[in-house]
Every structure is written in C-alpha cells, then in structure tokens.
Design a protein around this motif. Structure first.
Motif, PDB file in Angstrom:
ATOM      1  N   ALA A 541       0.812  -1.229   0.000  1.00 14.08           N
ATOM      2  CA  ALA A 541       0.000   0.000   0.000  1.00 14.08           C
ATOM      3  C   ALA A 541       0.837   1.266   0.000  1.00 14.08           C
ATOM      4  CB  ALA A 541      -0.970   0.015   1.187  1.00 14.08           C
ATOM      5  N   ASN A 542       2.092   1.169  -0.402  1.00 13.39           N
ATOM      6  CA  ASN A 542       2.903   2.379  -0.569  1.00 13.39           C
ATOM      7  C   ASN A 542       2.847   2.779  -2.038  1.00 13.39           C
ATOM      8  OD1 ASN A 542       5.195   4.227  -0.940  1.00 13.39           O
ATOM      9  ND2 ASN A 542       5.693   3.661   1.168  1.00 13.39           N
ATOM     10  N   ARG A 543       2.067   3.794  -2.335  1.00 13.15           N
ATOM     11  CA  ARG A 543       1.791   4.174  -3.723  1.00 13.15           C
ATOM     12  C   ARG A 543       2.982   4.841  -4.406  1.00 13.15           C
ATOM     13  NH1 ARG A 543      -3.578   3.440  -4.436  1.00 13.15           N
ATOM     14  NH2 ARG A 543      -4.913   3.475  -2.580  1.00 13.15           N
ATOM     15  N   LEU A 566       1.700  -4.149  -3.357  1.00 13.93           N
ATOM     16  CA  LEU A 566       0.276  -3.883  -3.577  1.00 13.93           C
ATOM     17  C   LEU A 566      -0.003  -2.383  -3.565  1.00 13.93           C
ATOM     18  CD1 LEU A 566      -2.753  -5.599  -1.873  1.00 13.93           C
ATOM     19  CD2 LEU A 566      -2.434  -3.149  -1.570  1.00 13.93           C
ATOM     20  N   GLY A 567      -0.750  -1.931  -4.566  1.00 15.03           N
ATOM     21  CA  GLY A 567      -1.250  -0.570  -4.555  1.00 15.03           C
ATOM     22  C   GLY A 567      -0.390   0.476  -5.231  1.00 15.03           C
ATOM     23  N   THR A 568       0.812   0.126  -5.670  1.00 14.47           N
ATOM     24  CA  THR A 568       1.642   1.152  -6.295  1.00 14.47           C
ATOM     25  C   THR A 568       1.131   1.480  -7.707  1.00 14.47           C
ATOM     26  OG1 THR A 568       3.867   1.772  -6.966  1.00 14.47           O
ATOM     27  CG2 THR A 568       3.275  -0.537  -7.217  1.00 14.47           C
ATOM     28  N   SER A 592      -1.294  -6.648  -6.598  1.00 13.26           N
ATOM     29  CA  SER A 592      -2.708  -6.291  -6.543  1.00 13.26           C
ATOM     30  C   SER A 592      -2.875  -4.774  -6.573  1.00 13.26           C
ATOM     31  CB  SER A 592      -3.347  -6.848  -5.270  1.00 13.26           C
ATOM     32  OG  SER A 592      -3.265  -8.256  -5.247  1.00 13.26           O
ATOM     33  N   PHE A 593      -3.851  -4.304  -7.329  1.00 13.86           N
ATOM     34  CA  PHE A 593      -4.182  -2.880  -7.423  1.00 13.86           C
ATOM     35  C   PHE A 593      -3.016  -2.026  -7.923  1.00 13.86           C
ATOM     36  CE2 PHE A 593      -6.858  -4.641  -3.990  1.00 13.86           C
ATOM     37  CZ  PHE A 593      -8.095  -4.511  -4.603  1.00 13.86           C
ATOM     38  N   CYS A 594      -2.078  -2.649  -8.617  1.00 13.77           N
ATOM     39  CA  CYS A 594      -1.019  -1.881  -9.278  1.00 13.77           C
ATOM     40  C   CYS A 594      -1.560  -1.455 -10.646  1.00 13.77           C
ATOM     41  CB  CYS A 594       0.250  -2.715  -9.429  1.00 13.77           C
ATOM     42  SG  CYS A 594       1.040  -3.124  -7.854  1.00 13.77           S
ATOM     43  N   SER A 595      -1.759  -0.179 -10.833  1.00 12.68           N
ATOM     44  CA  SER A 595      -2.542   0.299 -11.968  1.00 12.68           C
ATOM     45  C   SER A 595      -1.895   0.001 -13.317  1.00 12.68           C
ATOM     46  CB  SER A 595      -2.797   1.804 -11.820  1.00 12.68           C
ATOM     47  OG  SER A 595      -1.571   2.505 -11.676  1.00 12.68           O
ATOM     48  N   GLN A 596      -0.566  -0.111 -13.371  1.00 10.01           N
ATOM     49  CA  GLN A 596       0.093  -0.386 -14.645  1.00 10.01           C
ATOM     50  C   GLN A 596       0.188  -1.882 -14.959  1.00 10.01           C
ATOM     51  OE1 GLN A 596       3.609   1.820 -15.822  1.00 10.01           O
ATOM     52  NE2 GLN A 596       3.346   3.259 -14.115  1.00 10.01           N
ATOM     53  N   ILE A 597      -0.166  -2.717 -13.981  1.00  7.75           N
ATOM     54  CA  ILE A 597      -0.038  -4.167 -14.154  1.00  7.75           C
ATOM     55  C   ILE A 597      -1.443  -4.751 -14.290  1.00  7.75           C
ATOM     56  CG2 ILE A 597       1.010  -6.280 -13.264  1.00  7.75           C
ATOM     57  CD1 ILE A 597       2.983  -3.978 -13.743  1.00  7.75           C
ATOM     58  N   ILE A 614       2.273 -14.953  -8.823  1.00  5.82           N
ATOM     59  CA  ILE A 614       2.033 -13.522  -9.036  1.00  5.82           C
ATOM     60  C   ILE A 614       0.572 -13.246  -8.753  1.00  5.82           C
ATOM     61  CG2 ILE A 614       2.156 -11.606 -10.666  1.00  5.82           C
ATOM     62  CD1 ILE A 614       4.309 -13.196 -12.181  1.00  5.82           C
ATOM     63  N   LYS A 615       0.314 -12.441  -7.730  1.00 10.24           N
ATOM     64  CA  LYS A 615      -1.056 -12.209  -7.285  1.00 10.24           C
ATOM     65  C   LYS A 615      -1.562 -10.866  -7.774  1.00 10.24           C
ATOM     66  CE  LYS A 615      -4.963 -12.693  -5.394  1.00 10.24           C
ATOM     67  NZ  LYS A 615      -5.956 -13.575  -6.017  1.00 10.24           N
ATOM     68  N   LYS A 616      -2.745 -10.915  -8.397  1.00 11.43           N
ATOM     69  CA  LYS A 616      -3.434  -9.698  -8.839  1.00 11.43           C
ATOM     70  C   LYS A 616      -4.846  -9.758  -8.285  1.00 11.43           C
ATOM     71  CE  LYS A 616      -4.196  -5.987 -11.457  1.00 11.43           C
ATOM     72  NZ  LYS A 616      -3.544  -4.699 -11.217  1.00 11.43           N
TER      73      LYS A 616
END
Length: 620
Positions: A541-543, A566-568, A592-597, A614-616
C-alpha cells in the motif's frame, strides 16, 4: 420354552439399549450427523426460530486492518452484511493477517511444536457475541472472497452480557473439518451441518486455517439461527447402528469441558496387572521414543494401563516440548497444577489462546512457572488475556534462559508492564504484535536485549517515534534478521537509513501500510543497497514505490523470495521483468491494485516465470 421367547428377549434388550442410548444422547444434546444414526429425527414444532446477526466482536487473534480504523478489521463482522452477495476485495470485510504458506517460508518462521494432534489445525480465531442466547439450529457464514478458511465453529456456555459469570465456562464444537481447497474466490454462504448442544449460547467462535488459500479470505457477516427452548427430539428412526451404543466416544471426541482433561492428568490409581507384558524387555530409551509420538491426552490415558507405562508417561523427558494450545478450552489452574511434576525440564511451552475468562489465574500461572520455568527457552502466550504485569515480572524472574517470547495480541497487558522484558538479556525472538507496548519500555528492551534476531512490532499503535526506535535498533541490535513494522504510522527515511546502516543482516522487513515513507526520499533505494541479504520485503500500500526501487532490488537483492508492492501506481511491467530475471528464488510477487499491471501482463509474466506466484487482486 418356545424358541420364540429367546428371540423376543434379544429384541427387547436391543430395543432397551437403543432407547437408553437415545435418551442419553438427547440429554447431552450430541446428535452427531456424521455417525451412523440415519434417521428422520427432527425438532418438534414447539419453538419459533430466532435469526440474528452478531452484535459485537469480542476477541480475535489477528486482522489485516489497523487498530484505529474499520477497513479490513474483525469489527466488520458485527451487524448486517456490508458486501454479500458481491465478490471481491472490499475494505468493509473482516480479514485475517496471513494466508497460504508464505509465512512459514520466511526467515522469521518458527518451528512447529511436535505432538500437535492432527485434528487441530486452527491458525486464527474470532469470537462473536449475539443478543439472545439460543439453542443453535444453524450458523451461516457469509464469505465474500477466497472462501474455505473456516475449520471449526464452537459455542460457549458463558453469556458475555450476564452480570453473573458461570462457575465453569464450557465450549462445545458445533462443527469441525480439515482445511479444504475451494475452487474460485467467489462469494458464498457457508452453512455447515452443526450438532445440537444442551445449553443456550450467544457466544460463537470461528477458527480458521488459511494455508490452502491463494489470497486473504474475507468474511462479511455471521448469522446465528436458534430457538429459545431446548428442542425435543422425535424418535422416528429408520436405522441405528450398533456402534452407536458406545457412550463415551462422543465425549472424548467432541467434549471441550475441562473435567475431561483434568481427570486424565490426575489419575493416580492404577490397575493391578500381573506383568507389564513385553515392555519389560524393551530398553527404557526405546519406550520413551515410542511414546514421544503420542499426544498429551493419549499419554494421560496410557499412564492408566500399568505401572511401567505410568512411569514412562510421567517422565519429564516426555514434556521437553509441550503445546497446550490445541486444548485451550480445557486448560485451567487445575491442569497446570497436575502438569507441574511432569514439566520440571520443559524447554518449549505453548499456552497460546489458553486461560481466558478466568480459566487461568495470575497465581496459578505464577505457581507453574516458579516450578517449571528454569529451563524454558521458548514461551508462546499469544492471546493470553489473563496476563498482567505480575505475570511478566514472574516470567523475567523465573525464566533466566528464555530466548523466545510471543505476546501477540495480548492487548490487556498494561503499557508499563513491558519494562520487565528488558531483564531477559538472552532474548532472540520477541513478538509484540497488537500490544500496548510504549516507547520508553521498547527502548529499554532494545538497549538490554542486544541478542535479538527476530522482532515484531506490527500494529503497536502506542509508539510515538519510530525513527527513534529504528535508530536504537541500528545501534544495539546488530544481529537482527527479521523486523515487522506493519502499520507503523510515523517512520521516515531517517529511521530507515539508521536501520539499514546498523542492521545489515536483515533478511526480512515488513513496511506494509507505512504511509510516511516516500520513494522520492531514496529510502527504498537505500534499503536495497544496504541490505543485500533481503529475502522478504513488504511495501504494501505504498503508492510511491517506482521503477527505480524495483531495479535497485533486482541489482542488489538477488536472494529475494517474497515481494509485496500492492497498490503502487508507478511500477511498470518492464521493471518487473528485470526483477524476475535477476531474483531467481522469487516465489511470491503481489501486484494487486497496481494500476500499470493489468491481467494481460500478469498472464504473460506467469507464462515466462511459472515458478513465481504472481497475485493480482480484484474488486467487482
């Protein structure tokens, strides 16, 4: 006499035994759906069923969320559903801290206790209070993401809202099953077939095992169905198996009453046997080795067979490592009293989850440690809500050889009590997750416990300045191998720099949900360059984590096995490919929640790097 009469006599005896068994079973309320009574047994319609959601969450062992918010916390289990029937990752659900087997494959992993019965596989729990005590007829668990973690459901005789607590607290298992793999992460309503009990309850406990899950399980609500009056069972029975005549099997298999275990501990009268069979011919050491495979209750039962085996079963060498966590519902002061003479050489002791609601007193715990604490090396006390300052003082005085102390989720210990831990200079592992330890006490511990190798400070919300703590670690804890700073709210690049410079043996670092760390300060690059031995790094969760940070990890931390980003929003597929090509041992990558992935990138990476999970995650 006509041959008809003997036959009638046999039938009468069989009918009498069936009725006797039926009456006894109804009295105990232990109709077991898995046994051979295949019948049309049903409750007569004299009660109206009550349906209620949990009113309050009373206790739990861990959660993913913060102590100061509602997101991903166990408190979301109270009340009506927030998410169900939707599926996906939602902050309004209850989520435990771990999943899968990843936590057993990192440097901080602890060795398991031997003799843990195969029927006990629980890793976490949550206790829920309901408004009205009822005789349960059904329990519905609304699971909204990666279901299948619940392995036991229990009911308690104590009413948490009663002004007069009972003399004895009794727990009954309503349902129990080994972990099973559920296909797919979609939401479901889980309604196992529960057994009937002979007391009303408004306190339900769920125990979970997430080891088979691909990601965190998420629970939305629990619904308790029940009736106010005890159901009357009809006697319409289509078949009764003769095996059902065994009257003690159910109590041994399902009983959680304390009397059962205490009676086994306290048996001193032995049957008179003419010989000890062939055991007399076996070497003492061989018998000890054979008995080392038995569980504690089995040892107590075997001790009743003959004097020779009684001697072996009570030998302190059989109790060098002792885990009482599987029997948490039955352990009390009397249990510890009976075990004292057998535990004089004990080195590992697990009392996690035990002693709550008055089962173990401060005096009972203190008496036990004064007799059995001198050789203790490892002491597990997770969720021990009976612990207070006196208990910690006794631990530090009576356990001079202590190297590992687990106080995870012991949130009833007052802040000043943690000062006593500084007296145990031999400590190598200290787990303070979800405790009220304060800064002054922790600084004292770090100053005097320089042998520390594993330290968990996750969700310790009363620490004011984590930079000061990190500076002390860098100066004093040169042997530190794993550090959990999950959800510490105020550590900055300054503290990270001190930590990385002083603790260069670090192999595991959890900085998940630490919002004050920013990649632009160079803190993550500094970590990668100073800590080449890193095997696990959580930056959850460190963006601000970016490609530069990932490339530094790929260049310097080639032993990396687990990475959570997660979350970057600033990591590209190209940098991940460099990481996967460089870190050959990588087995877990959470994007997870990585906008470019997106899912297409994940599928491509999975195809090229099949040994990496690899978890999404997703939300619908």
């Amino acid at each position: 006499m006509s041959p008809v009469f003997p036959m009638l006599t046999v039938l009468s005896m069989f009918y009498y035994m069936c009725l006797r068994r039926r009456a006894r079973t109804a009295t105990r309320g232990e109709m077991n759906s898995r046994r051979a009574i295949e019948s049309n047994t049903r409750a007569l319609p004299i009660n109206v069923e009550i349906v209620q959601y949990a009113k309050e969450v009373l206790d739990f062992s861990s959660h993913y969320g913060s102590e100061n918010s509602m997101s991903y916390t166990m408190w979301n289990l109270a009340g009506i559903p927030n998410v169900y029937p939707s599926s996906g990752d939602f902050t309004q659900t209850a989520v435990f801290r771990t999943y899968g087997t990843w936590w057993d494959r990192c440097p901080s992993a602890r060795l398991p206790f031997k003799r843990t019965p195969s029927t006990f596989c629980s890793q976490d729990y949550v206790e829920l209070a309901f408004e009205e005590p009822v005789y349960p007829t059904a329990v519905h668990i609304l699971e909204t993401y990666h279901p299948g973690a619940v392995v036991r459901i229990l009911a308690c005789s104590a009413n948490p809202y009663s002004q007069n607590p009972p003399a004895e607290v009794r727990w009954e298992i309503l349902w129990s099953e080994a972990p099973t793999k559920v296909n797919g992460p979609q939401a479901r309503q889980f309604t196992p077939c529960i057994k009937q009990i002979n007391f009303p309850t408004n306190l339900i406990r769920l125990e979970v095992n997430s080891s088979l899950l691909d990601y965190y399980t998420e629970l939305d609500a629990v619904v308790l169905h029940g009736v106010k009056e005890r159901p009357v069972l009809s006697l319409k029975t289509s078949m009764i198996d003769m095996n059902d005549i065994d009257e003690d099997e159910d109590e041994e298999k399902y009983g959680c009453g304390m009397d059962t275990l205490n009676k086994q501990f306290s048996i001193v009268t032995l049957r008179e046997w003419p010989t000890n069979g062939y055991f007399d011919k076996l070497p003492y050491e061989l018998i000890q080795l054979i008995l080392s495979h038995l569980t504690v209750p089995d040892l107590c039962r075997l001790a009743q067979t003959c004097k020779l085996l009684y001697q072996h079963c009570c030998d302190p060498l059989q109790y060098i490592h002792l885990s009482l966590q599987p029997y948490w519902a039955r352990i009390n002061d009397t249990s510890l009293e009976y075990l004292q003479s057998r535990c004089t050489l004990i080195q590992w002791l697990n009392l996690s989850w035990t002693g709550n609601r008055g089962a173990i007193s401060v005096s009972g715990f203190s008496r036990f440690l004064k007799v059995c604490g001198s050789e203790l090396v490892r002491l597990e006390l997770s969720c021990g809500h009976f612990l207070n300052e006196t208990c910690l003082e006794v631990i530090t005085e009576m356990c001079p050889n202590l190297q590992e102390l687990n106080l995870s989720s012991c949130d009833k210990i007052p802040p000043q009590a943690f000062n006593h831990i500084a007296k145990v200079g031999s400590l190598k592992r200290l787990i303070l997750y979800r405790t009220k330890v304060e800064q002054t006490a922790l600084l004292s511990i770090l100053n005097f416990c320089s042998e520390l190798q594993h330290l968990s400070l996750g969700s310790c919300v009363m620490i004011e300045d984590y930079d000061l703590i990190a500076s002390m670690m860098g100066a004093k804890c040169k042997k530190l191998r794993s550090l959990d700073l999950w959800r510490c709210k105020n550590i900055t690049e300054s503290g990270i720099a001190e930590l990385a410079s002083g603790c260069q043996l670090l192999e595991e670092l959890d900085l998940g949900w630490c919002p004050t760390l920013q990649s632009s300060t160079g803190c993550f690059m500094n970590l990668a360059r100073k800590l080449p031995n890193l095997q696990k790094l959580f930056l959850t969760a460190n963006r601000s984590v970016c490609d530069t940070d990932i490339e530094e990890l790929a260049a310097n931390c080639t032993h990396l096995r687990q990475l959570d980003i997660l979350g970057t929003r600033m990591v590209s597929p190209a940098s991940l490919r460099k990481l996967l090509e460089s870190c050959k041992d990588l087995s877990l990558l959470d994007v997870s929640f990585c906008s470019q992935i997106d899912n297409r990138v994940v599928l491509e990476l999975n195809a090229n790097f099949p040994n990496v999970f690899i978890k999404k995650s997703f939300t619908q």
